[in-house]
Design a protein around this motif. Structure first.
Motif, mmCIF file in Angstrom:
data_model
loop_
_atom_site.group_PDB
_atom_site.id
_atom_site.type_symbol
_atom_site.label_atom_id
_atom_site.label_comp_id
_atom_site.label_asym_id
_atom_site.label_seq_id
_atom_site.Cartn_x
_atom_site.Cartn_y
_atom_site.Cartn_z
ATOM 1 N N ARG A 438 -14.923 -15.371 39.004
ATOM 2 C CA ARG A 438 -14.194 -16.430 38.266
ATOM 3 C C ARG A 438 -13.371 -17.504 39.019
ATOM 4 O O ARG A 438 -12.974 -18.271 38.647
ATOM 5 C CB ARG A 438 -12.841 -15.399 37.761
ATOM 6 N N SER A 439 -13.631 -17.173 40.440
ATOM 7 C CA SER A 439 -12.816 -18.275 41.270
ATOM 8 C C SER A 439 -13.523 -19.433 41.401
ATOM 9 O O SER A 439 -13.094 -20.356 41.776
ATOM 10 C CB SER A 439 -12.717 -17.515 42.666
ATOM 11 N N ASN A 440 -14.983 -19.423 41.197
ATOM 12 C CA ASN A 440 -15.840 -20.427 41.318
ATOM 13 C C ASN A 440 -16.039 -21.159 42.697
ATOM 14 O O ASN A 440 -16.576 -22.116 42.781
ATOM 15 C CB ASN A 440 -15.336 -21.768 40.406
ATOM 16 N N LYS A 441 -15.549 -20.327 43.555
ATOM 17 C CA LYS A 441 -15.760 -20.507 45.146
ATOM 18 C C LYS A 441 -17.328 -20.510 45.419
ATOM 19 O O LYS A 441 -17.587 -21.264 46.610
ATOM 20 C CB LYS A 441 -15.075 -19.597 45.982
ATOM 21 N N TRP A 442 -18.158 -19.797 44.707
ATOM 22 C CA TRP A 442 -19.420 -19.671 45.105
ATOM 23 C C TRP A 442 -20.341 -20.973 44.763
ATOM 24 O O TRP A 442 -21.483 -21.248 45.331
ATOM 25 C CB TRP A 442 -20.186 -18.501 44.379
ATOM 26 N N ALA A 443 -19.702 -21.802 43.828
ATOM 27 C CA ALA A 443 -20.428 -23.140 43.246
ATOM 28 C C ALA A 443 -20.376 -24.407 44.438
ATOM 29 O O ALA A 443 -19.573 -25.218 44.384
ATOM 30 C CB ALA A 443 -19.674 -23.617 42.136
ATOM 31 N N ARG A 444 -21.353 -24.021 45.380
ATOM 32 C CA ARG A 444 -21.419 -24.972 46.536
ATOM 33 C C ARG A 444 -22.774 -25.919 46.576
ATOM 34 O O ARG A 444 -23.754 -25.473 46.284
ATOM 35 C CB ARG A 444 -21.086 -24.509 47.756
ATOM 36 N N ASN A 445 -22.489 -27.185 46.841
ATOM 37 C CA ASN A 445 -23.531 -27.891 47.052
ATOM 38 C C ASN A 445 -24.136 -27.743 48.580
ATOM 39 O O ASN A 445 -23.525 -28.097 49.400
ATOM 40 C CB ASN A 445 -23.269 -29.393 46.823
#
Length: 450
Positions: A438-445
């Protein structure tokens, strides 16, 4: 229907079904061997379970190396084919080097390793014969699986699917001939299953590589291109994948220790654990397909500057995982009364325990599905491997393993109660992992500065 939704469904349909079929083939290797070896009794199944822990540890560590495919996917998404080849070469060299180390250690210490799981010296000697053949499969797969994972990371799965079907058919035929002694061959028992797997793996590898290089298919890279990576590139890629290697290594060792605990309870308990793992692979096939599609689709979206589309995809896949797990759980409950008919030669103790374990699996299947989707399909797509490493350290080593060993060694619980403790790894992992999702911290380029 907007264009984003239409593209999502189109890509998902293109990727999910071939991936499920590929997982079906992969799990069929294990199931077919288990079904055929199961006719030899509890001891043979226990031997295969013990030897299988070694290949499981290797496959998990290699899957961490295959985490380099996150870079391949994102490089491919931005049409950077030079770096695609660099990442592929690094993955291939790493896979072969690691496997050579494991091959050497296992070849030197087969009996001591098997003795961790099995106390009967005669059974250990039987297992040494099996492992002496299986160890060569490690070397073949260290090359073949690199090409298969690389192709899958860019959505090109048809070749590996066809090769897998051919290998499965060959494996079935050779199992029948070599285990039971048909067509003039002697009966090799469980060692025949090992030879069948080795020959099928060898032929499938030759077909896969022959097609890639003969037809100049994807990843028909030259020796020069395989070694084209440089030190800064290695540092960047390994900086992301090393935590994943530690994650998979610690998780696989934890799973080996689970097998040690079940082996301490007895041969019947270890055989039950082997059956549970084999069938769990089948129950999980659907989510494996969606997790693979999520990794490819989300990974390509993360190569863009704005991660919002990747996050939207993550929400859609999570809903799919939730609904799918409910359907599978109901299916397990309905099939449970008939499970024993697949293994008529196993003891009544194993058959009864296995049916009870299946009910436990049905109860927590939603956790298995969500964890697989989040960790494999989302977190790895964004290179969020340090978080997953810490997650494993907590849920496996601090929660589930102590409870499993306490149940087996201190309280002498039956196998069903110990297996329930084993599933608490997935329950705790899902509860903690939800907040990361839920934090979206995993969504990295991962490739914006490469």
């Amino acid at each position: 229907m907007n264009s984003l939704e239409s593209q999502f469904r189109k890509d998902m349909k293109r990727l999910v079904l071939p991936s499920i079929l590929q997982m079906l083939i992969g799990n069929s290797f294990s199931l077919i061997n288990t079904l055929m070896v199961g006719s030899l009794g509890d001891t043979a199944v226990a031997v295969m379970a013990a030897a299988g822990q070694i290949s499981f540890i290797l496959s998990m560590i290699l899957s961490a190396i295959f985490g380099i495919t996150a870079f391949i996917t994102q490089f491919y998404g931005k049409n950077d084919f030079a770096n695609v080849k660099k990442a592929f070469g690094l993955m291939l060299i790493s896979s072969v080097a690691l496997t050579l180390v494991v091959f050497t250690l296992v070849s030197l210490f087969k009996a001591p390793i098997l003795s961790l799981f099995i106390k009967d010296e005669a059974v250990v000697a039987y297992g040494v014969q099996y492992l002496s053949v299986i160890v060569f499969v490690f070397l073949i797969n260290s090359i073949k699986d690199v090409y298969g994972n690389a192709l899958g990371s860019i959505g090109q799965i048809k070749l590996t699917l066809v090769v897998g079907i051919l290998a499965m058919v060959l494996n079935i035929v050779l199992d029948y001939i070599l285990i039971y002694g048909k067509l003039g061959f002697p009966s090799y028992g469980i060692v025949g299953a090992a030879w069948a797997t080795l020959v099928a793996s060898m032929i499938s590898a030759l077909i896969l590589l022959g097609y890639v290089y003969g037809k100049k298919y994807f990843f028909n890279v030259s020796w020069r291109e395989i070694f084209s990576f440089n030190l800064p590139f290695v540092r960047k890629v390994y900086g992301t994948t090393l935590p994943l290697m530690f994650h998979e290594g610690m998780w696989s060792i934890g799973n080996m220790l689970y097998a040690v605990a079940f082996g301490h309870i007895g041969v019947a308990a270890l055989a039950t654990y082997q059956l549970a793992n084999t069938f769990n692979g089948y129950f999980m096939m659907g989510i494996f397909g969606f997790a693979y599609a999520a990794k490819v689709m989300i990974g390509q979206k993360l190569s863009q500057d704005d991660p919002s589309e990747a996050i939207d995809y993550a929400r859609k896949f999570t809903r799919i995982a939730l609904y799918s797990s409910i359907v599978v759980s109901v299916g397990i409950v309905l099939l449970n009364p008939y499970a024993g008919y697949l293994f008529p030669n196993l003891s009544g103790e194993v058959q009864s325990a296995f049916r009870h374990v299946m009910i436990i699996q049905a109860t927590v299947m939603v956790m298995f599905f969500l964890n697989n989707l989040w960790i494999v399909g989302m977190f790895r797509a964004g290179g969020d491997n340090l978080y997953t490493m810490n997650l494993i350290l907590v849920t496996t080593w601090l929660i589930a393993l102590p409870l499993v060993f306490a149940g087996a060694y201190l309280f002498h619980w039956p196998v069903e109660w110990v297996y329930l403790m084993f599933t608490l790894e997935e329950v705790s992992k899902a509860c903690i992992g939800y907040f990361r999702y839920r934090s979206n911290k995993w969504a990295r380029n991962l490739v914006h500065n490469l």
